[in-house]
Design an enzyme around this catalytic site. Structure first.
Site, PDB file in Angstrom:
ATOM      1  N   MET A  11       0.843  -1.194   0.000  1.00 16.16           N
ATOM      2  CA  MET A  11       0.000   0.000   0.000  1.00 16.16           C
ATOM      3  C   MET A  11       0.884   1.252   0.000  1.00 16.16           C
ATOM      4  SD  MET A  11      -3.457  -0.936   2.026  1.00 16.16           S
ATOM      5  CE  MET A  11      -2.872  -0.729   3.677  1.00 16.16           C
TER       6      MET A  11
ATOM      7  N   GLN B 247       6.054 -10.770   7.716  1.00 17.37           N
ATOM      8  CA  GLN B 247       5.609 -11.464   8.937  1.00 17.37           C
ATOM      9  C   GLN B 247       4.965 -10.498   9.936  1.00 17.37           C
ATOM     10  OE1 GLN B 247       5.264 -14.542   9.914  1.00 17.37           O
ATOM     11  NE2 GLN B 247       4.974 -14.188  12.119  1.00 17.37           N
TER      12      GLN B 247
ATOM     13  N   GLU C 127      12.215   0.249   4.898  1.00 18.39           N
ATOM     14  CA  GLU C 127      13.177  -0.834   4.670  1.00 18.39           C
ATOM     15  C   GLU C 127      12.503  -2.209   4.601  1.00 18.39           C
ATOM     16  OE1 GLU C 127      16.412  -1.592   3.879  1.00 18.39           O
ATOM     17  OE2 GLU C 127      16.472   0.515   3.339  1.00 18.39           O
TER      18      GLU C 127
ATOM     19  N   HIS D 278       9.568  -2.969   3.269  1.00 15.60           N
ATOM     20  CA  HIS D 278       9.108  -3.165   1.881  1.00 15.60           C
ATOM     21  C   HIS D 278      10.301  -3.460   0.967  1.00 15.60           C
ATOM     22  CE1 HIS D 278       5.740  -0.393   3.229  1.00 15.60           C
ATOM     23  NE2 HIS D 278       5.068  -1.408   2.733  1.00 15.60           N
TER      24      HIS D 278
ATOM     25  N   TYR E 218       4.125   4.004   0.671  1.00 14.06           N
ATOM     26  CA  TYR E 218       4.894   4.700   1.710  1.00 14.06           C
ATOM     27  C   TYR E 218       5.976   3.762   2.241  1.00 14.06           C
ATOM     28  CZ  TYR E 218       5.949   8.863   4.130  1.00 14.06           C
ATOM     29  OH  TYR E 218       6.595   9.999   4.514  1.00 14.06           O
TER      30      TYR E 218
ATOM     31  N   SER F  50       4.490   1.706   7.704  1.00 12.23           N
ATOM     32  CA  SER F  50       4.228   2.990   7.022  1.00 12.23           C
ATOM     33  C   SER F  50       3.547   3.965   7.973  1.00 12.23           C
ATOM     34  CB  SER F  50       3.337   2.774   5.806  1.00 12.23           C
ATOM     35  OG  SER F  50       3.912   1.814   4.968  1.00 12.23           O
ATOM     36  N   ARG F  51       2.818   3.421   8.938  1.00 10.71           N
ATOM     37  CA  ARG F  51       2.067   4.276   9.869  1.00 10.71           C
ATOM     38  C   ARG F  51       2.974   5.001  10.864  1.00 10.71           C
ATOM     39  NH1 ARG F  51      -3.497   2.532  10.138  1.00 10.71           N
ATOM     40  NH2 ARG F  51      -3.795   0.715   8.825  1.00 10.71           N
TER      41      ARG F  51
ATOM     42  N   GLN G 106     -10.295  -2.443   2.643  1.00 12.22           N
ATOM     43  CA  GLN G 106      -9.804  -3.116   3.852  1.00 12.22           C
ATOM     44  C   GLN G 106      -9.733  -2.188   5.061  1.00 12.22           C
ATOM     45  OE1 GLN G 106      -5.922  -4.078   1.831  1.00 12.22           O
ATOM     46  NE2 GLN G 106      -5.078  -3.781   3.876  1.00 12.22           N
TER      47      GLN G 106
HETATM   48  O1  PAF Z   1      -0.044  -5.537   3.725  1.00  8.95           O
HETATM   49  C1  PAF Z   1      -0.495  -4.665   2.953  1.00  8.95           C
HETATM   50  O2  PAF Z   1       0.159  -3.676   2.655  1.00  8.95           O
HETATM   51  C2  PAF Z   1      -1.885  -4.838   2.380  1.00  8.95           C
HETATM   52  O3  PAF Z   1      -2.744  -5.420   3.286  1.00  8.95           O
HETATM   53  C3  PAF Z   1      -1.896  -5.617   1.036  1.00  8.95           C
HETATM   54  C4  PAF Z   1      -1.410  -7.049   1.218  1.00  8.95           C
HETATM   55  C5  PAF Z   1      -1.011  -4.915   0.025  1.00  8.95           C
HETATM   56  C6  PAF Z   1      -3.320  -5.676   0.480  1.00  8.95           C
HETATM   57  O4  PAF Z   1      -3.827  -4.403   0.251  1.00  8.95           O
END
Ligand code: PAF
Length: 282
Positions: free
Chosen positions: A30, A149, A35, A37, A32, A187-188, A61
């Site tokens: 999603m 994880q 490290e 990601h 933003y 990201s938050r 979601q």
């Molecule tokens: O983990 C996330 O960033 C989200 O839940 C995902 C898996 C990209 C689905 O929107």
């Protein structure tokens, strides 16, 4: 690296590579980026010929519209970071590209999605996650898809969906990356004030205290849980849940044995954070 906005464009870019037999890796995100990601992208880079990263803040979601609104976004920064990690295709669709206005189909994963985050955020959360991930897997058709994880329950929900619906993909779960003081990267985190940033350590300290109790021989789940909550109190943080559950099915335990998941969620300074720790109980 190429940025693509539509499903047709992405499929068009992947098709010739697929025909050549290229291995395609997908990292759903999603945005933003941090490290954590980047570690997923690098892992995908090592194992694949074509790395696709999706960047889509999935509205379905989010149970809280204010949380969706406040979710950090910076596509220019993300694109530069993805490029530096060796990503080939950044799929950044708008909401109307991902969801037709009259779409009526969604994916519901029973059981494992109902507890913890499912209880806290409501049934729509994992329905939204499973549906968007199913769509991304169908759009990209990767050989491997990578998840973190840190979202332990999400990982289980996705594995279950892939197994139950026979998606031809391998799901790889990569370790949680942490800041030097132990805070799980998210990201938050950028939304935490200085005070809340210090309090946010409550989650990791709570997990560590619970894990230490197990290491000292405590096998009563309620006592382990209580130890975690007590530790969090020192930071003046009240968890939404602090759970000691079986690692595979996330069922609450009385007496600990085998692989156990310690999982916590808390709002700190108005920012919702989660963390977890796997413990092998002899
Ligand atoms: O983990 C996330 O960033 C989200 O839940 C995902 C898996 C990209 C689905 O929107």
């Amino acid at each position: 690296m190429r940025i693509v906005r539509t499903i047709d464009e992405l499929r068009g870019a992947l098709e010739p590579r697929r025909r050549e037999g290229a291995r395609i890796g997908l990292v759903p995100t999603m945005g933003y980026f941090h490290e954590g990601h980047l570690s997923l992208m690098r892992r995908a880079r090592e194992a694949s010929d074509v790395v696709v990263v999706s960047l889509f803040v999935n509205p379905t979601q989010f149970n809280d519209p204010a949380d969706l609104e406040a979710y950090p976004r910076d596509e220019t920064r993300d694109a530069a970071m993805a490029q530096s990690a060796g990503v080939d295709l950044l799929f950044a669709p708008g909401a109307s590209e991902m969801y037709r206005h009259d779409a009526t189909t969604s994916v519901v994963v029973g059981g494992v999605s109902e507890r913890l985050e499912g209880e806290s955020r409501g049934p729509g959360h994992f329905r939204g996650v499973a549906t968007v991930v199913a769509k991304l897997l169908n759009i990209v058709q990767p050989g491997i898809a990578y998840f973190g994880q840190k979202d332990a329950q999400q990982a289980l929900v996705i594995r279950r969906m892939v197994r139950d619906l026979d998606f031809p993909v391998r799901i790889e779960i990569c370790p949680t990356l942490r800041e030097p003081d132990g805070l799980a990267m998210s990201s938050r985190n950028v939304r935490l004030s200085a005070t809340a940033r210090a309090q946010a350590l409550a989650l990791k300290h709570g997990l560590d205290a619970a894990a230490a109790a197990i290491a000292r021989g405590e096998r009563d789940a309620s006592k382990v849980e209580q130890r975690g909550r007590e530790e969090m109190k020192m930071f003046r943080v009240e968890p939404e849940y602090f759970a000691v559950v079986s690692a595979e099915a996330l069922v609450p335990l009385r007496t600990l044995s085998g692989e156990v998941l310690l999982a916590v969620a808390a709002k700190v300074g108005g920012v919702r954070l989660i963390d977890n720790q796997l413990v092998d109980v002899p």
